[in-house]
Enzyme design. Structure first.
Site: not given
Ligand code: NDP
Length: 278
Positions: A69, A106
């Protein structure tokens, strides 16, 4: 017979994407013939794959998902206001002059799922957002636009949460807290799980004290990835617990309208996907 218009979703991995099904179902509502396929591109190949799709294969539009993205936003020649404030794009459109425009649907999709499908009035809610990645950025401004009173952002690593709060620039309404302090930061009317923990097969350990009585909990993930958070929400006594399937369908509808100039009826498509996932 002329070749149907070309559309695609780029991701890595992408094989299990529901986007081709959703766009074909929308197209059927209007008798539009389109070719919508998945394109798996590793990050190093993304820009070239997009160029090939638009320049050589006459692609008209593409959805973009993890992990592309930010790269999609960067390669575009034009960006809508929604994409500019978020800094990422989930929709690319070929303009008449061949240049590519970036858009982000989004946040609008998530808010419409809540307000239109689930009849929730977000005004006045104290909202907690878990996560500060791409999806969290996508929805943060839209939640504020929809009238939440405050937005507290908590991310496992604090820097992205602070960067997002700074970018929003509304210190009276938007706060950050440390993940380690989740047990003593009070309770919230709206809790949005914007982490990818569920998608990665990891579980979150959250205190029940976060959920105010009658809280609304929303996981941006859907299917299996949302099970853990939604089970937590129910155990915490939340009034509503929703996954992000409706958001996915609504964001697709925005892209469809942008490309075809017609607004699809999302409800039958949502209900059919919901029935299949049950
Ligand atoms: P990113 O990789 O950009 O961000 C991931 C986030 O999750 C970060 O804030 C990360 O924290 C956090 N994270 C990951 N693992 C853990 C954990 N074990 N404990 C706590 N925090 C954690 O992903 P996206 O933001 O793009 O996507 C996030 C979710 O949203 C996904 O599940 C995706 O499928 C969903 N999504 C759904 C959409 C829909 O249309 N329904 C559209 C877009 C996304 P840190 O910075 O500390 O690593």
């Amino acid at each position: 017979m002329s070749r149907p218009s070309q559309f695609a979703v780029f991701g890595h991995p992408i094989a299990h994407s529901l986007s081709p099904q959703i766009h074909q179902a929308f197209a059927q509502q209007f008798g539009i013939a389109l070719d919508y396929r998945t394109i798996d591109a590793a990050p190093a190949d993304f820009a070239e794959a997009v160029r090939r799709f638009f320049d050589e294969e006459e692609g008209r539009g593409a959805n973009v998902t993890l992990p592309h993205k930010a790269a999609a936003f960067a390669l575009a020649s034009e960006r809508t206001q929604a994409a500019l404030r978020v800094g990422t794009a989930n929709v690319l459109t070929r303009l008449a002059d061949g240049r590519v425009a970036a858009h982000n649907t989004d946040g609008a999709g998530m808010v419409r799922d809540l307000t239109d499908r689930h009849s929730i009035d977000l005004r006045g809610h104290d909202a907690l957002m878990l996560g500060a990645g791409g999806a969290a950025r996508g929805v943060a401004w839209s939640l504020l636009d929809a009238g939440v009173a405050t937005l507290t952002i908590v991310n496992r690593s604090p820097d992205p949460a602070d960067a997002l709060a700074d970018a929003i620039g509304e210190p009276a309404r938007v706060h950050t807290r440390y993940w380690e302090d989740l047990g003593n930061i009070g309770s919230y009317d709206l809790i949005v799980n914007a982490t990818s923990a569920g998608t990665l097969g990891q579980s979150l350990t959250l205190p029940f004290s976060l959920a105010a009585s009658r809280a609304l909990c929303y996981d941006l993930g859907y299917g299996k990835s949302a099970f853990g958070f939604l089970a937590w929400a129910q155990a915490a006594g939340a009034r509503y617990a929703y996954d992000g399937l409706g958001m996915l369908v609504e964001t697709a509808a925005d892209a469809f309208e942008l490309w075809h100039g017609k607004r699809p009826d999302t409800e039958p498509v949502y209900q059919s996907l919901r029935a299949r996932s049950a």
